[in-house]
Write an enzyme that holds these catalytic residues in place. Sequence first.
Site, PDB file in Angstrom:
ATOM      1  N   TYR A 103      -4.640   8.429  -6.211  1.00  0.00           N
ATOM      2  CA  TYR A 103      -3.605   7.443  -5.702  1.00  0.00           C
ATOM      3  C   TYR A 103      -4.063   7.116  -4.273  1.00  0.00           C
ATOM      4  CZ  TYR A 103       0.940   5.280  -4.347  1.00  0.00           C
ATOM      5  OH  TYR A 103       1.949   4.274  -4.201  1.00  0.00           O
TER       6      TYR A 103
ATOM      7  N   SER B 141       0.927  -1.272   0.079  1.00  0.00           N
ATOM      8  CA  SER B 141      -0.070  -0.027  -0.033  1.00  0.00           C
ATOM      9  C   SER B 141       1.072   1.309   0.012  1.00  0.00           C
ATOM     10  CB  SER B 141      -1.110  -0.078   1.107  1.00  0.00           C
ATOM     11  OG  SER B 141      -1.828   0.984   1.160  1.00  0.00           O
TER      12      SER B 141
ATOM     13  N   LYS C 294      -5.274   3.662  -2.556  1.00  0.00           N
ATOM     14  CA  LYS C 294      -4.778   2.965  -1.483  1.00  0.00           C
ATOM     15  C   LYS C 294      -5.706   2.925  -0.316  1.00  0.00           C
ATOM     16  CE  LYS C 294      -0.898   2.300  -3.506  1.00  0.00           C
ATOM     17  NZ  LYS C 294      -0.301   1.021  -3.959  1.00  0.00           N
TER      18      LYS C 294
END
Length: 293
Positions: free
Chosen positions: A162, A148, A166
Amino acid sequence: MTEQHHTSEQKETKPRKEVWFITGAGRGLGTDIARAALAAGHAVVATGRNPGKVSRALGGNGNLLAVKLDVTDPADATAAVRAAVDRFGRIDVLVNNAGNFNAGFFEEITPEDFRAQIETTMFGPINVTRAALPVLRAQRSGLVVTISSTAGIVGGEFLTAYAASKFGVEGWAESLAPEVAPFGIRTMIVEPGFFRTELLTPESTRYAKSTIEDYAERTRQTVAAWQSMDGRQGGDPAKLANALVELAQLDEPPLRFAAGADAVGVFAARAKELQDQADAHLELSNSLAHDGA
């Protein structure tokens, strides 16, 4: 023999040489993880969009199988898992590492690029894990490692796509853990801070085109700052790879691993921030129950 005794016996007879299945192994952290696993005597199924590039990155080794895998393609994932089992008979450690970085302010990231980020860094691990879990369940053993980011713990500007991917990975992997634990399968989420990988290289990072004047100066400054960090990050990916090989040998790997001193700091700051937010309106928060029965 009880189920508990059976589980203990399995742990005691855990084969020293394990089979690692690593995505995104053609460069960056994935290559380092593959090298570390091979150096520890394990067999490695190293996957990437270009298996020739994977083979060149890792060199010749009888314990290495390079396999084509686009993590956004479920059929590719199924075929790669089948190739791994055909060659080595099992999968002991799955490392969901493949990823990229679509950076930019939310209003300037195109819907297509935002969705592409989710497809790669959230649905990619989901696709590969879905393909591998029947193998791990049949074995009644295995470890699913998902790379992660501290962006999965704390969001920030320029990270909307992003961080969304995650944060999604974090919720998925944490929820998966109790589902598969009864089958002897463990999960581990790894949150690296800034490591000198290839994530910030032009091959892995795509910056949204500056299209809105209100963001123009901040975009220029942020892109320059990110680009200046490439190759200067403090973390050593080879050391992280070795740490993952070490953690994978534990009977009870951690659900989360803060990778790097900066990641430890992010964890601590986030924990305090959440507690402060819970306390900020405590009386109002606690006043929302139905009155009476």
